[in-house]
Design a protein around this motif. Structure first.
Motif, mmCIF file in Angstrom:
data_model
loop_
_atom_site.group_PDB
_atom_site.id
_atom_site.type_symbol
_atom_site.label_atom_id
_atom_site.label_comp_id
_atom_site.label_asym_id
_atom_site.label_seq_id
_atom_site.Cartn_x
_atom_site.Cartn_y
_atom_site.Cartn_z
ATOM 1 N N GLU A 117 7.384 41.657 91.698
ATOM 2 C CA GLU A 117 7.313 40.793 90.514
ATOM 3 C C GLU A 117 5.902 40.225 90.329
ATOM 4 N N ASN B 36 3.719 42.949 88.996
ATOM 5 C CA ASN B 36 4.053 43.185 87.587
ATOM 6 C C ASN B 36 3.449 42.123 86.681
ATOM 7 N N ASP B 37 3.535 40.860 87.115
ATOM 8 C CA ASP B 37 3.025 39.758 86.300
ATOM 9 C C ASP B 37 1.501 39.693 86.289
ATOM 10 N N ASP B 38 0.900 39.813 87.469
ATOM 11 C CA ASP B 38 -0.543 39.612 87.594
ATOM 12 C C ASP B 38 -1.371 40.841 87.247
ATOM 13 N N HIS B 39 -0.749 41.999 87.219
ATOM 14 C CA HIS B 39 -1.503 43.238 86.983
ATOM 15 C C HIS B 39 -0.813 44.096 85.926
ATOM 16 N N ALA B 40 -0.357 43.425 84.856
ATOM 17 C CA ALA B 40 0.391 44.116 83.800
ATOM 18 C C ALA B 40 -0.451 45.180 83.098
ATOM 19 N N GLY C 95 -0.504 48.168 85.234
ATOM 20 C CA GLY C 95 0.800 48.811 85.145
ATOM 21 C C GLY C 95 0.942 49.639 83.875
ATOM 22 N N ALA C 96 0.472 49.096 82.759
ATOM 23 C CA ALA C 96 0.536 49.837 81.492
ATOM 24 C C ALA C 96 -0.358 51.075 81.552
ATOM 25 N N TRP D 204 2.823 53.691 88.340
ATOM 26 C CA TRP D 204 2.865 52.251 88.603
ATOM 27 C C TRP D 204 3.875 51.892 89.701
ATOM 28 N N ARG E 169 2.747 50.301 93.328
ATOM 29 C CA ARG E 169 3.268 49.000 93.795
ATOM 30 C C ARG E 169 3.886 49.134 95.181
#
Length: 120
Positions: A32, A35-39, A42-43, A50, A54
């Motif tokens: 999580e 996902n939040d800090d490296h969105a 990830g995209a 991705w 992770r």
């Protein structure tokens, strides 16, 4: 998370089962955070790379910090050294840039490693 036959012993959850649950929750929380800090990363990496990045990063670099915002500080080095991510020079450089920017907003105590003291 499927159970195993020895998960409950004498009406109590076994140590092995509790550790497995803790690990599952730990990995879920670190996932999580990434996902939040490296969105943007990830995209960029997409639905195939991705999740792979992770999971392998969490396995290679479990958090040594008591503060979750510091998790991922090793991500630029990881991206620069591990295939297939090291094929994309811009990934590590972008994450280094973001890391430098985020450090300017952290408290001073978070930036100083003191021997014998947990890093926050």
């Amino acid at each position: 998370m499927p159970g195993e036959p020895d998960d409950v012993v004498d009406g109590r959850i076994s140590r092995k089962a509790r550790l497995r649950m803790y690990r599952h929750a730990y990995v879920a929380r670190l996932t999580e955070v990434l996902n939040d800090d490296h969105a943007v990363l990830g995209a960029y990496l997409g639905d195939e790379l991705w999740p792979r990045m992770r999971a392998s990063h969490i396995d290679a670099h479990p958090s040594g910090y008591c503060s979750l915002p510091n998790f991922g500080t090793s991500l630029p080095t990881y991206l620069a050294q591990v295939e297939p991510f090291s094929s994309y020079d811009e990934l590590a450089e972008f994450e280094r840039f973001l890391h430098r920017q985020s450090r300017s907003f952290q408290c001073g105590a978070c930036l100083v490693d003191q021997p014998g003291r947990a890093r926050c």
